[in-house]
Design a protein around this motif. Structure first.
Motif, PDB file in Angstrom:
ATOM      1  N   VAL B  61      37.796  39.227  40.514  1.00 39.71           N
ATOM      2  CA  VAL B  61      36.430  39.587  39.769  1.00 39.71           C
ATOM      3  C   VAL B  61      37.116  39.891  38.142  1.00 39.71           C
ATOM      4  N   CYS B  62      38.218  40.391  38.171  1.00 38.17           N
ATOM      5  CA  CYS B  62      38.965  40.822  36.871  1.00 38.17           C
ATOM      6  C   CYS B  62      39.248  39.411  35.937  1.00 38.17           C
ATOM      7  N   VAL B  63      39.640  38.486  36.862  1.00 32.61           N
ATOM      8  CA  VAL B  63      40.378  37.157  36.467  1.00 32.61           C
ATOM      9  C   VAL B  63      39.641  36.134  36.146  1.00 32.61           C
ATOM     10  N   PRO B 170      50.161  29.838  41.901  1.00 40.18           N
ATOM     11  CA  PRO B 170      50.447  29.288  40.553  1.00 40.18           C
ATOM     12  C   PRO B 170      50.403  30.492  39.499  1.00 40.18           C
ATOM     13  N   ALA B 171      49.486  31.572  39.956  1.00 40.23           N
ATOM     14  CA  ALA B 171      49.548  32.635  38.912  1.00 40.23           C
ATOM     15  C   ALA B 171      50.630  33.221  39.026  1.00 40.23           C
ATOM     16  N   ARG B 272      40.961  35.007  32.831  1.00 38.72           N
ATOM     17  CA  ARG B 272      40.575  35.910  31.991  1.00 38.72           C
ATOM     18  C   ARG B 272      41.842  36.822  31.504  1.00 38.72           C
ATOM     19  N   GLY B 273      42.233  36.651  30.262  1.00 40.18           N
ATOM     20  CA  GLY B 273      43.540  37.443  29.883  1.00 40.18           C
ATOM     21  C   GLY B 273      44.788  36.723  29.836  1.00 40.18           C
ATOM     22  N   ILE B 274      44.679  35.746  30.629  1.00 42.52           N
ATOM     23  CA  ILE B 274      46.052  34.984  30.958  1.00 42.52           C
ATOM     24  C   ILE B 274      45.884  33.665  30.138  1.00 42.52           C
ATOM     25  N   GLY B 275      44.603  33.005  30.261  1.00 47.96           N
ATOM     26  CA  GLY B 275      44.425  31.671  29.711  1.00 47.96           C
ATOM     27  C   GLY B 275      44.373  30.528  30.915  1.00 47.96           C
ATOM     28  N   SER B 307      35.631  33.214  23.209  1.00 45.91           N
ATOM     29  CA  SER B 307      36.352  33.289  24.858  1.00 45.91           C
ATOM     30  C   SER B 307      37.484  34.468  24.878  1.00 45.91           C
ATOM     31  N   ASP B 308      37.856  35.127  23.629  1.00 48.55           N
ATOM     32  CA  ASP B 308      38.772  36.227  23.832  1.00 48.55           C
ATOM     33  C   ASP B 308      38.047  37.394  24.097  1.00 48.55           C
ATOM     34  N   ASP B 309      38.658  38.491  24.848  1.00 49.39           N
ATOM     35  CA  ASP B 309      38.062  39.761  25.077  1.00 49.39           C
ATOM     36  C   ASP B 309      37.668  40.665  23.989  1.00 49.39           C
TER      37      ASP B 309
END
Lengths: 79, 363
Positions: B61-63, B170-171, B272-275, B307-309
């Motif tokens: 959910v978070c990503v 991969p993450a 999200r948060g990583i790209g 797209s940024d938080d």
């Protein structure tokens, strides 16, 4: 979200099964993802309506309770 | 509720941990369910101060990228569409709105427990298109594969999937490849590994010399996994070990993996948060294009979509293990589980939500 609940198989009907989780809740699930055909009385891990693996019954009993309580407590927190 | 059963074993394991720890050690629990289990059981209090537990990017959910939530919202806004998804996704903020808010405005958005429920829904609503917004890791994607194969067999013409599924290995590679990474060992996800087994993580030890252990969810399982990690660190012999032996075999669940590969193919995916991480997502194979929502709908977004938080939100740093939730200026003030700003606060498995609910203050 990746929580899978240990459940006991009560009845098998082709690729579907009736299972019981800790606390007695019964649910119909799919066996389509299991590599080997399970038998009635076997324990499986259930995720999103599918059995994803068979597990040994000894460890199932204890993790049963823990995972179910974890799931319930997360549900109580409103997700 | 006492979640720390077997206190004797727990005490013994925590003593072992105290004796084996060699200086400051940063361990990442990748899976959101582990994060919740760790907080709920009070397990952190059994660990010596040298050990910092970081919560990784293991809450699907978070990503899920904001842009993908926006795309799901866009699908739900089309004529004659029923959008279905897992309950966890309803409150996740996109760039402007969430699926929950859209449902309140009258869009037909329904929560399902299993993707297979969509088959019945499609059959009952032949005049509508039923689109499943598919999120989740390898634990979940095989059930979506099985549902798509069933839909194909049933010749359902009004069922589709919008896949933003993600892959865990991969993450982890992306995290370790980043210059800012300071991770001494991984507590690997139990149920993802039930499907994929231990082999896909081999590169953690061989390429990155980073120890890892696949752990169960009981507090004593996690303590044992930490013991195993410390032993690997001490011996200087990184490996991929399985602690959760009752449910994880080295080869995983070959049937589920084969169904996964029959339907999906890895592709680049935004976290999200990583790209964007190469080969870290799953898209439908061309053979299943008739069931692919991305081929039916125009999912392009206005280029101005941010797209940024939200400014100040540290979700990205938290998901990469650089910051802990309490480092964030929004934590507990403008961002709470009731009014979440970032995705890590939305999901009960998010690390910010776990810190907030269980009063975590340090690693």
């Amino acid at each position: 979200m990746c929580l899978a609940i240990p459940s006991k198989i009560l009845k098998i009907n082709s690729l579907m099964a009736m299972v019981e989780a800790y606390g007695g809740a019964q649910k119909e699930i799919s066996l389509m993802l299991l590599p080997d055909e399970p038998s009635v009385g076997d324990y499986v891990l259930v995720h999103a309506g599918f059995a994803i693996q068979t597990i040994d019954s000894e460890s199932a009993e204890e993790s049963h309770r823990f995972l179910t309580e974890l799931l319930l407590s997360m549900a109580e927190e409103g997700t | 509720m006492n979640l720390l059963r077997n206190p004797k074993i727990a005490k013994r394991l925590s003593e072992d941990i105290r004796l084996s720890v060699m200086g400051r050690t940063r361990l990442m629990e990748v899976c959101g369910t582990h994060t919740v289990a760790i907080f709920k059981s009070g397990l952190r209090s059994l660990l010596p101060p040298e050990i910092t537990l970081l919560s990784g990017p293991g809450c699907p959910v978070c990503v899920t990228a904001k842009a993908d939530v926006d795309r799901a919202v866009k699908i739900a806004g089309q004529k004659d569409v029923i959008l279905t998804t897992f309950g966890d996704m309803m409150r996740v903020p996109g760039s402007g709105t969430s699926l929950g808010e859209e449902r309140a405005k009258g869009r037909d958005i329904r929560v399902v427990y299993s993707p297979s429920e969509c088959l019945g829904l499609s059959a009952e609503n032949p005049e509508k298109k039923v689109v499943f917004f598919a999120t989740g890791f390898e634990t979940t994607s095989p059930s979506v594969s099985a549902t798509l194969i069933s839909a194909m067999r049933l010749k359902l013409e009004n069922f589709m999937v919008f896949s933003v599924h993600k892959l865990v290995p991969p993450a982890l590679r992306a995290l370790l490849s980043s210059a800012e990474s300071r991770i001494d060992g991984f507590i690997l996800p139990g149920h993802v590994s039930t499907i994929i087994g231990s082999r896909p993580y081999g590169f953690l030890a061989s390429e990155f010399r980073t120890p890892s252990v696949i752990s169960g969810f009981e507090p004593v399982d996690i303590l044992e996994a930490i013991c195993m990690l410390l032993r690997q660190i001490k011996a200087g012999r990184p490996d991929v070990e399985i602690q959760y032996k009752s449910a994880v075999r080295p080869g995983g669940n070959p049937k589920a993996v084969s169904l996964l590969n029959e339907v999906f193919v890895p592709s680049a995916s935004e976290w999200r948060g990583i790209g964007v991480i190469p080969e870290s997502g799953l898209k439908l194979r061309p053979e299943f294009s008739a069931l692919d929502a991305e081929r039916h709908f125009d999912l392009s977004l206005p280029s101005s979509s941010p797209s940024d938080d939200a400014s100040g939100c540290l979700c990205g740093e938290v998901l990469r293990g650089i910051s802990i939730p309490t480092d964030c200026p929004l934590f507990g003030s403008s961002c709470t589980p009731e009014y979440p700003v970032g995705a890590c606060m939305v999901s009960a498995e998010g690390s910010c939500s776990a810190y907030y609910n269980y009063g975590g203050t340090s690693g």
